[in-house]
Design an enzyme around this catalytic site. Structure first.
Site, PDB file in Angstrom:
ATOM      1  N   ASP A 199      41.218   7.229   6.960  1.00 47.73           N
ATOM      2  CA  ASP A 199      42.195   6.782   5.962  1.00 47.73           C
ATOM      3  C   ASP A 199      42.907   5.584   6.565  1.00 47.73           C
ATOM      4  O   ASP A 199      42.356   4.937   7.445  1.00 47.73           O
ATOM      5  CB  ASP A 199      43.170   7.908   5.585  1.00 47.73           C
ATOM      6  CG  ASP A 199      43.671   7.778   4.149  1.00 47.73           C
ATOM      7  OD1 ASP A 199      44.346   6.767   3.855  1.00 47.73           O
ATOM      8  OD2 ASP A 199      43.402   8.659   3.317  1.00 47.73           O
ATOM      9  N   HIS A 221      41.044   2.747   6.192  1.00 52.97           N
ATOM     10  CA  HIS A 221      41.316   2.053   4.940  1.00 52.97           C
ATOM     11  C   HIS A 221      42.156   0.804   5.189  1.00 52.97           C
ATOM     12  O   HIS A 221      42.676   0.218   4.239  1.00 52.97           O
ATOM     13  CB  HIS A 221      42.027   2.980   3.947  1.00 52.97           C
ATOM     14  CG  HIS A 221      41.173   4.111   3.480  1.00 52.97           C
ATOM     15  ND1 HIS A 221      41.616   5.074   2.596  1.00 52.97           N
ATOM     16  CD2 HIS A 221      39.888   4.453   3.780  1.00 52.97           C
ATOM     17  CE1 HIS A 221      40.647   5.950   2.368  1.00 52.97           C
ATOM     18  NE2 HIS A 221      39.593   5.599   3.083  1.00 52.97           N
TER      19      HIS A 221
END
Length: 354
Positions: A199, A221
């Site tokens: 993430d 991310h």
């Protein structure tokens, strides 16, 4: 029980000054609270946190917390924090022999997880303090959370969630394993650290006056902001690398949130490669739907941001602003190669080629 050592300083044959420095070693969960209240140097070694329990360490002012050996926990489905550490003017670090093990493979469920029932790993609420030389492995959920902290220095952190990659873990891969989540810090510096995760490498959710420098992000991310309310200002990402990730830079303001501002943001000397979604994504319509200017973005600078993308869905720029929601953007020496799809651009500030 914990071991207590008193150190007395002598000069010559007479006692000039006496310092009672309590040095304690703890390996039992039940002994941590008392030791933290009394010890100037607290060493935690080979400790297991009971199921559905938070290890709370409220350090004395000026204390040192040392992790040695293996810290882990009994696995259970729940949504609390595994560790919470508070203190002022403290130093927290690990020895060469330590590992903070989140036992992620026993928690991760991949696409079969309808509701997140995984604990977050480490939460710090610190002031005038230092965190350094920590090794985290396989966070079950978010890795490091810096909450309501001031004047905090963080360096040489290694977050290794390699085992959570779909190609490694199979169907029970990791999700939501944010590296650093910043929830209201003022005066923060994070540097010289590696994040391998699934993430955001860094997610700034609140606060001001922050610098992130010399970070190496893999599988993430990206270097991100996620703002639902409140103000964030004066944040710099410097001299960092993002690779094998969904995004390199991601700025999202929530259209279902309340009001706030995001301003004075700098990304400088950012290198990226193997990005498969967006090189630069700026959204005032997160999580979906219409873009709103409830949290305007202003004075955003990208300077010497360069890299390459991969995959048929890759896009160089997604800039979706509400009318009047974005202003004073400066993109200097920004280069993206390999993108396969057309940019998405709405209400982009003047001077930005999207």
């Amino acid at each position: 029980m914990y071991k207590l050592v008193l150190i007395v300083c002598l000069f010559g044959t007479s006692i000039v000054h006496v310092i009672e420095a309590a040095s304690c070693t703890v390996s039992n969960y039940a002994d941590v609270d008392a030791a933290a209240k009394s010890c100037d140097i607290l060493t935690i070694t080979d400790l297991v946190i009971p199921a559905e329990t938070t290890l709370k360490i409220d350090l004395k002012d000026g204390a040192k917390l040392v992790f040695d050996g293996h810290l882990t926990h009994e696995v259970a489905e729940w949504t609390g924090d595994l560790v919470q550490i508070t203190g002022t003017n403290v130093e927290i670090y690990g020895t060469n022999n330590h590992l903070l093990d989140g036992l992620g493979p026993k928690h991760w469920k991949g696409a079969t997880e309808p509701t997140i029932m995984r604990p977050k790993f480490l939460r710090f609420k610190l002031h005038e303090s230092t965190i350094r030389d920590l090794k985290l492995k396989n966070c079950p959920n978010n890795c490091i959370m810096l909450s309501s902290s001031t004047n905090l220095f963080v360096t040489n952190i290694n977050i290794d969630n390699y085992d959570g990659y779909p190609g490694v873990a199979g169907t029970k891969y990791a999700k939501n394993t944010d590296g650093f989540d910043i929830g209201g810090a003022v005066g923060l510096r994070v540097e010289n650290s590696v994040v391998i995760n699934q993430d955001d490498c860094v997610a700034v959710n609140g606060g001001s006056d922050m610098v992130f420098e010399n970070l190496h992000c893999n599988g993430s991310h990206g270097l991100s902001f996620s703002l639902k309310d409140g103000d964030v200002k004066n944040v710099q990402f410097l001299n960092s690398k993002v690779e094998y990730s969904n995004n390199a830079i991601h700025i999202k303001t929530h259209n279902d949130g309340s009001t706030g501002t995001l301003k004075n943001i700098l990304y400088k000397n950012i290198e990226f490669n193997h990005i498969d979604r967006y090189a630069v994504s700026i959204q005032e319509n997160y999580p979906s739907g219409e873009a709103k200017a409830n949290i305007p973005i202003s004075n955003l600078t990208l300077d010497n941001v360069k890299g390459s993308m991969t995959g048929s869905k890759s896009m160089a720029f997604q800039i979706i602003c509400a009318s009047g929601g974005c202003s004073d953007f400066h993109f200097n020496d920004v280069e993206v190669t390999g993108a396969q799809t057309k940019n998405q651009c709405e209400n982009v500030p003047s001077g930005i080629n999207c």
